[in-house]
Scaffold this motif. Structure first.
Motif, PDB file in Angstrom:
ATOM      1  N   PHE A   1       0.835  -1.202   0.000  1.00  0.00           N
ATOM      2  CA  PHE A   1       0.000   0.000   0.000  1.00  0.00           C
ATOM      3  C   PHE A   1       0.876   1.260   0.000  1.00  0.00           C
ATOM      4  N   SER A   2       1.941   1.232   0.803  1.00  0.00           N
ATOM      5  CA  SER A   2       2.793   2.414   0.969  1.00  0.00           C
ATOM      6  C   SER A   2       3.471   2.821  -0.337  1.00  0.00           C
ATOM      7  N   LYS A   3       3.861   1.852  -1.142  1.00  0.00           N
ATOM      8  CA  LYS A   3       4.566   2.153  -2.392  1.00  0.00           C
ATOM      9  C   LYS A   3       3.777   3.085  -3.299  1.00  0.00           C
ATOM     10  N   LYS A   4       2.431   2.954  -3.303  1.00  0.00           N
ATOM     11  CA  LYS A   4       1.607   3.804  -4.167  1.00  0.00           C
ATOM     12  C   LYS A   4       0.767   4.814  -3.361  1.00  0.00           C
ATOM     13  N   GLY A   5       1.038   4.875  -2.062  1.00  0.00           N
ATOM     14  CA  GLY A   5       0.299   5.816  -1.214  1.00  0.00           C
ATOM     15  C   GLY A   5      -1.182   5.492  -1.140  1.00  0.00           C
ATOM     16  N   ILE A   6      -1.506   4.207  -1.195  1.00  0.00           N
ATOM     17  CA  ILE A   6      -2.909   3.777  -1.216  1.00  0.00           C
ATOM     18  C   ILE A   6      -3.430   3.594   0.210  1.00  0.00           C
ATOM     19  N   THR A   7      -4.646   4.022   0.432  1.00  0.00           N
ATOM     20  CA  THR A   7      -5.320   3.841   1.718  1.00  0.00           C
ATOM     21  C   THR A   7      -6.210   2.605   1.642  1.00  0.00           C
ATOM     22  N   CYS A   8      -6.121   1.755   2.662  1.00  0.00           N
ATOM     23  CA  CYS A   8      -6.996   0.578   2.725  1.00  0.00           C
ATOM     24  C   CYS A   8      -7.996   0.776   3.859  1.00  0.00           C
ATOM     25  N   GLN A   9      -9.248   0.882   3.500  1.00  0.00           N
ATOM     26  CA  GLN A   9     -10.308   1.043   4.484  1.00  0.00           C
ATOM     27  C   GLN A   9     -10.956  -0.312   4.761  1.00  0.00           C
ATOM     28  N   VAL A  10     -10.970  -0.697   6.032  1.00  0.00           N
ATOM     29  CA  VAL A  10     -11.512  -2.000   6.416  1.00  0.00           C
ATOM     30  C   VAL A  10     -12.779  -1.792   7.228  1.00  0.00           C
ATOM     31  N   ALA A  11     -13.875  -2.387   6.768  1.00  0.00           N
ATOM     32  CA  ALA A  11     -15.157  -2.292   7.483  1.00  0.00           C
ATOM     33  C   ALA A  11     -15.666  -3.701   7.755  1.00  0.00           C
ATOM     34  N   ILE A  12     -15.516  -4.128   9.009  1.00  0.00           N
ATOM     35  CA  ILE A  12     -15.936  -5.479   9.399  1.00  0.00           C
ATOM     36  C   ILE A  12     -17.130  -5.366  10.331  1.00  0.00           C
ATOM     37  N   GLN A  13     -18.213  -6.034   9.928  1.00  0.00           N
ATOM     38  CA  GLN A  13     -19.485  -5.902  10.636  1.00  0.00           C
ATOM     39  C   GLN A  13     -19.393  -6.346  12.093  1.00  0.00           C
ATOM     40  N   GLU A  14     -18.731  -7.469  12.327  1.00  0.00           N
ATOM     41  CA  GLU A  14     -18.615  -8.013  13.680  1.00  0.00           C
ATOM     42  C   GLU A  14     -17.174  -8.486  13.921  1.00  0.00           C
ATOM     43  N   THR A  15     -16.733  -8.406  15.164  1.00  0.00           N
ATOM     44  CA  THR A  15     -15.357  -8.797  15.476  1.00  0.00           C
ATOM     45  C   THR A  15     -15.145 -10.300  15.400  1.00  0.00           C
ATOM     46  N   ASN A  16     -16.217 -11.056  15.558  1.00  0.00           N
ATOM     47  CA  ASN A  16     -16.096 -12.515  15.520  1.00  0.00           C
ATOM     48  C   ASN A  16     -17.080 -13.096  14.509  1.00  0.00           C
ATOM     49  N   ILE A  17     -16.527 -13.578  13.396  1.00  0.00           N
ATOM     50  CA  ILE A  17     -17.345 -14.245  12.366  1.00  0.00           C
ATOM     51  C   ILE A  17     -16.762 -15.636  12.160  1.00  0.00           C
ATOM     52  N   PRO A  18     -17.252 -16.627  12.895  1.00  0.00           N
ATOM     53  CA  PRO A  18     -16.692 -17.978  12.778  1.00  0.00           C
ATOM     54  C   PRO A  18     -17.113 -18.649  11.470  1.00  0.00           C
ATOM     55  N   PHE A  19     -16.160 -19.417  10.908  1.00  0.00           N
ATOM     56  CA  PHE A  19     -16.439 -20.115   9.649  1.00  0.00           C
ATOM     57  C   PHE A  19     -15.436 -21.256   9.498  1.00  0.00           C
TER      58      PHE A  19
END
Length: 366
Positions: free
Chosen positions: A239-257
């Motif tokens: 990400f840093s090489k191109k100055g890209i921002t990664c936005q993470v949106a996770i609905q719940e902290t625990n999603i078992p699978f």
């Protein structure tokens, strides 16, 4: 009250209406389902000609946001209207009008109202036929694609197994030769090149095996939010090489699978590395993770150039790439497809707004 007309005029009007219905049926029977604009324009003109005061009439056929017009435009109108429905769902309407300055709502014949309903019904049938044919074509393409991918999976699995043994031999013998030529730098450099090329080839073989679902699963019930967060954190230098921002949106902290964590990491890696490659400098990549009662959903979107419609059906095929020669093997997305499929999931792509691509993965919980 309907306008008073003679018996002869009534007969002429019936002939005009029947002629219109025949013309509409003919237009529909000979229509090009890929481009219905000429058909709808012709229907509008034909319907105008069937009205009692055709020179003063306007006909407007509206399908979703597109309007097909025939006749005389006036600011204020009296009109009759009939809805156009496909499979009982409104998709548009036909409106026939006269100038309010010259006519009243009683200027329309009852037979004209019936004609309007019949034409609307015929147009609705046309769009039902179009939708049925499009769904059949889509289903056929999906079946053909599944067959192609199945055959490719079998072929690539065979190729991968055939290549594994000679590659192991190349790596083994190059290590033995390095011991024999410890004092010869030129030979050691050449052996190192052989070794690196063999390792690269072995990685390609691994990707082939991922695509063909021939890698053994190590399935375990785990919290996939942790797996996804860890995978993203490992890509911070990219990400840093191109100055890209990664936005993470996770609905719940625990999603078992129940999932193979290594293979899920491979999926996230491949999709995000692709997104980074096609993203502009200082762009934004968004990763969303959510769940419903039946599915776990992962969305990865970028602001890149997007996927051209002409190649959309091919991007999951092995060795297909839009990257320049030497910058991509064309196996990344096919590996992703193979892993997702092996987990009984699905992956689709759609345009991002205002530009870019969204990859959506859906894993069934059961």
């Amino acid at each position: 009250m309907a306008p008073l007309i003679s018996a002869e005029e009534k007969l002429n009007e019936r002939i005009k209406e029947l002629t219109c219905l025949y013309a509409v049926s003919s237009f529909i029977a000979n229509s090009n389902l890929d481009d219905l604009h000429p058909t709808l324009k012709a229907i509008a003109r034909s319907l105008q000609g069937a009205l009692l005061y055709s020179e003063e009439a306007s006909v407007e056929i509206k399908i979703e946001e597109t309007i097909f017009f025939a006749g005389k435009k006036t600011a204020e109108q009296v009109f009759i209207i009939s809805a156009i429905k496909a499979f009982n769902i409104p998709i548009g309407a036909i409106k026939v009008g006269y100038s309010k300055a010259k006519f009243t709502s009683n200027s329309f014949l009852n037979e004209e109202k019936q004609l309007l309903h019949k034409v609307a019904f015929e147009i609705g049938n046309l769009f039902e036929r179009k939708q049925i044919i499009e769904k059949e074509m889509l289903s056929r393409r999906q079946v053909e694609r599944a067959d192609r991918l199945s055959i490719l999976g079998e072929i690539t699995a065979g190729i991968a197994h055939e290549l594994n043994t000679p590659l192991a031999n190349i790596l083994g013998y190059s290590e033995l030769l390095k011991e024999q030529f410890q004092d010869n730098k030129a030979v050691l450099n050449d052996l190192e090149k052989i070794r690196n090329s063999a390792i690269y080839s072995r990685e390609v073989v691994k990707k082939l095996m991922f695509f063909s679902c021939d890698m053994p699963h190590q399935m375990a019930r785990t919290n996939i939010t942790t797996v996804i967060k860890d995978a993203i954190s490992l890509l911070k230098p990219n990400f840093s090489k191109k100055g890209i921002t990664c936005q993470v949106a996770i609905q719940e902290t625990n999603i078992p699978f129940r999932v193979d964590s290594i293979q899920l990491t491979q999926v996230i890696f491949n999709l995000i590395i692709n997104a980074i490659y096609f993203s502009p400098e200082k762009g934004v990549i968004t990763v969303k993770v959510s769940q419903t009662s039946t599915h776990i959903i992962i969305e990865i979107s970028d602001q890149g150039t997007g996927i051209d419609k002409t190649i959309g059906d091919n991007i999951f095929n092995p060795f297909f790439t839009t990257k320049p020669v030497g910058e991509g093997s064309g196996l990344g997305l096919s590996v992703v497809h193979g892993i997702v499929k092996s987990h009984k999931g699905s992956i689709k792509h759609s345009p991002n707004s205002p530009k870019g691509t969204i990859f959506t993965i859906r894993f069934p919980k059961n």
